[in-house]
Write an enzyme that holds these catalytic residues in place. Structure first.
Site, PDB file in Angstrom:
ATOM      1  N   ILE A  22     -75.063 -25.852   9.641  1.00 23.57           N
ATOM      2  CA  ILE A  22     -74.525 -24.842  10.549  1.00 23.57           C
ATOM      3  C   ILE A  22     -73.002 -24.892  10.573  1.00 23.57           C
ATOM      4  O   ILE A  22     -72.334 -23.862  10.568  1.00 23.57           O
ATOM      5  CB  ILE A  22     -75.083 -25.041  11.969  1.00 23.57           C
ATOM      6  CG1 ILE A  22     -76.603 -24.876  11.984  1.00 23.57           C
ATOM      7  CG2 ILE A  22     -74.444 -24.038  12.934  1.00 23.57           C
ATOM      8  CD1 ILE A  22     -77.251 -25.267  13.304  1.00 23.57           C
ATOM      9  N   ASN A  94     -70.283 -29.008  17.108  1.00 27.68           N
ATOM     10  CA  ASN A  94     -71.487 -28.826  16.316  1.00 27.68           C
ATOM     11  C   ASN A  94     -72.072 -30.137  15.795  1.00 27.68           C
ATOM     12  O   ASN A  94     -73.271 -30.224  15.545  1.00 27.68           O
ATOM     13  CB  ASN A  94     -71.168 -27.898  15.131  1.00 27.68           C
ATOM     14  CG  ASN A  94     -72.257 -27.909  14.082  1.00 27.68           C
ATOM     15  OD1 ASN A  94     -73.343 -27.401  14.299  1.00 27.68           O
ATOM     16  ND2 ASN A  94     -71.976 -28.526  12.934  1.00 27.68           N
ATOM     17  N   TYR A 166     -83.817 -37.628  20.941  1.00 26.79           N
ATOM     18  CA  TYR A 166     -83.100 -36.386  20.659  1.00 26.79           C
ATOM     19  C   TYR A 166     -83.155 -35.443  21.857  1.00 26.79           C
ATOM     20  O   TYR A 166     -82.118 -34.916  22.295  1.00 26.79           O
ATOM     21  CB  TYR A 166     -83.708 -35.718  19.428  1.00 26.79           C
ATOM     22  CG  TYR A 166     -83.130 -34.371  19.090  1.00 26.79           C
ATOM     23  CD1 TYR A 166     -81.854 -34.252  18.569  1.00 26.79           C
ATOM     24  CD2 TYR A 166     -83.874 -33.204  19.293  1.00 26.79           C
ATOM     25  CE1 TYR A 166     -81.306 -33.014  18.247  1.00 26.79           C
ATOM     26  CE2 TYR A 166     -83.355 -31.962  18.974  1.00 26.79           C
ATOM     27  CZ  TYR A 166     -82.067 -31.873  18.448  1.00 26.79           C
ATOM     28  OH  TYR A 166     -81.536 -30.636  18.148  1.00 26.79           O
ATOM     29  N   LYS A 170     -80.003 -34.103  24.231  1.00 24.17           N
ATOM     30  CA  LYS A 170     -79.654 -32.688  24.350  1.00 24.17           C
ATOM     31  C   LYS A 170     -79.759 -32.196  25.796  1.00 24.17           C
ATOM     32  O   LYS A 170     -79.017 -31.292  26.208  1.00 24.17           O
ATOM     33  CB  LYS A 170     -80.541 -31.852  23.429  1.00 24.17           C
ATOM     34  CG  LYS A 170     -80.247 -32.061  21.950  1.00 24.17           C
ATOM     35  CD  LYS A 170     -78.814 -31.683  21.589  1.00 24.17           C
ATOM     36  CE  LYS A 170     -78.558 -31.746  20.095  1.00 24.17           C
ATOM     37  NZ  LYS A 170     -77.185 -31.346  19.739  1.00 24.17           N
ATOM     38  N   VAL A 199     -83.376 -24.319  12.603  1.00 26.11           N
ATOM     39  CA  VAL A 199     -82.584 -24.032  11.409  1.00 26.11           C
ATOM     40  C   VAL A 199     -82.993 -24.936  10.258  1.00 26.11           C
ATOM     41  O   VAL A 199     -83.183 -26.147  10.435  1.00 26.11           O
ATOM     42  CB  VAL A 199     -81.079 -24.219  11.704  1.00 26.11           C
ATOM     43  CG1 VAL A 199     -80.240 -23.765  10.515  1.00 26.11           C
ATOM     44  CG2 VAL A 199     -80.689 -23.428  12.956  1.00 26.11           C
ATOM     45  N   THR A 201     -81.993 -27.022   7.952  1.00 25.26           N
ATOM     46  CA  THR A 201     -80.885 -27.864   7.512  1.00 25.26           C
ATOM     47  C   THR A 201     -81.444 -29.131   6.871  1.00 25.26           C
ATOM     48  O   THR A 201     -82.659 -29.366   6.874  1.00 25.26           O
ATOM     49  CB  THR A 201     -79.992 -28.258   8.701  1.00 25.26           C
ATOM     50  OG1 THR A 201     -80.792 -28.990   9.646  1.00 25.26           O
ATOM     51  CG2 THR A 201     -79.418 -27.031   9.381  1.00 25.26           C
TER      52      THR A 201
END
Length: 255
Positions: A22, A94, A166, A170, A199, A201
């Site tokens: 990203i 990011n 995670y 967040k 996404v 990635t």
């Protein structure tokens, strides 16, 4: 209603974690604009070959060494930006990590601490270093790339994904952004947490191969599409969107 943050003057951007995924998409899309100066943060600039190629072609792109959570590097980057550009209009936090390893009952403190160090402490350090630069300009947008997994309301949707550390990091990031928006409302600083979508990635490829992710694969998007969406949200940022948790399509997500 507040006026959107963008205007006709040249804008100065800082993107962390800009060497791939990203972050690289954000840089690449910003370079299509004629009115920007971009500082692209990478942990190891010499190894960021694709960024180096772009920088060789675009004089308005500057690669800076920026490791998430490093106070010294964040201060050094801020000093470089202040000297070269005077201030910052946009900061996009990011850089982050996402390990899908275990449920909370089995998570290790090492895994937990690593996620908080990168995903929460790293964003706080970046904010502290760049706040004086944001206050030198009139736009003042701090956008943090969060995750839908950080939604407390929707916690039940993520139990099967073994992403306890995670998700917790967040969720903490969401509060950090919300708190920044409240503490600096009188400074006209706009702080937003944004879910970038699921996404495709490097960090999500293994996850998407798992059986529990089968139902989600069809909704996965490319880094470039996510980057365009994040930039659109930053461009349209106003006092009314400050302190909110937004999906990449601009809709509000539950805390």
């Amino acid at each position: 209603m507040s006026t959107p943050a963008n205007s006709t003057e040249q804008k100065v951007w800082l993107i962390s974690g800009a060497n791939r995924g990203i972050g690289f998409g954000l840089v690449n899309n910003l370079l299509a604009r004629s009115d920007v100066i971009i500082y692209a943060g990478a942990r190891e600039p010499a190894k960021a070959t694709e960024l180096q190629k772009l920088a060789a072609e675009h004089k308005n792109l500057h690669i800076v060494k920026l490791t998430s959570g490093s106070v010294e590097e964040a201060k050094q980057v801020a000093a470089v930006i202040e000297k070269q550009s005077g201030g910052l209009d946009y900061v996009v936090a990011n850089a982050g990590i996402a390990n899908f390893t275990s449920r909370l009952e089995a998570v290790t403190l090492e895994d937990f601490n690593e996620h908080f160090q990168v995903n929460v402490v790293g964003v706080l350090v970046l904010f502290q270093a760049t706040l004086p630069l944001l206050l030198k300009r009139t736009t003042r947008v701090f956008e943090a790339v969060g995750s839908g997994a950080g939604s407390i309301t929707n916690a039940h949707h993520f139990v099967a994904f073994n992403n306890g550390s995670y998700s917790l990091s967040k969720a903490a990031l969401n509060y950090l952004v919300r708190r920044i928006s409240v503490e600096h409302a009188q400074d006209d600083l706009i702080a937003i947490a944004v879910h970038p979508g699921l996404v495709e990635t490097d960090s999500s490829k293994e996850f998407l191969k798992r059986p529990e992710a089968a139902a989600l694969k069809s909704g996965a998007i490319q880094p470039d599409d996510s980057a365009k969406a994040l930039l659109a949200i930053a461009d349209k940022a106003t006092k009314e969107t400050s302190g909110k948790f937004l999906n990449y399509d601009g809709t509000e997500l539950p805390w």
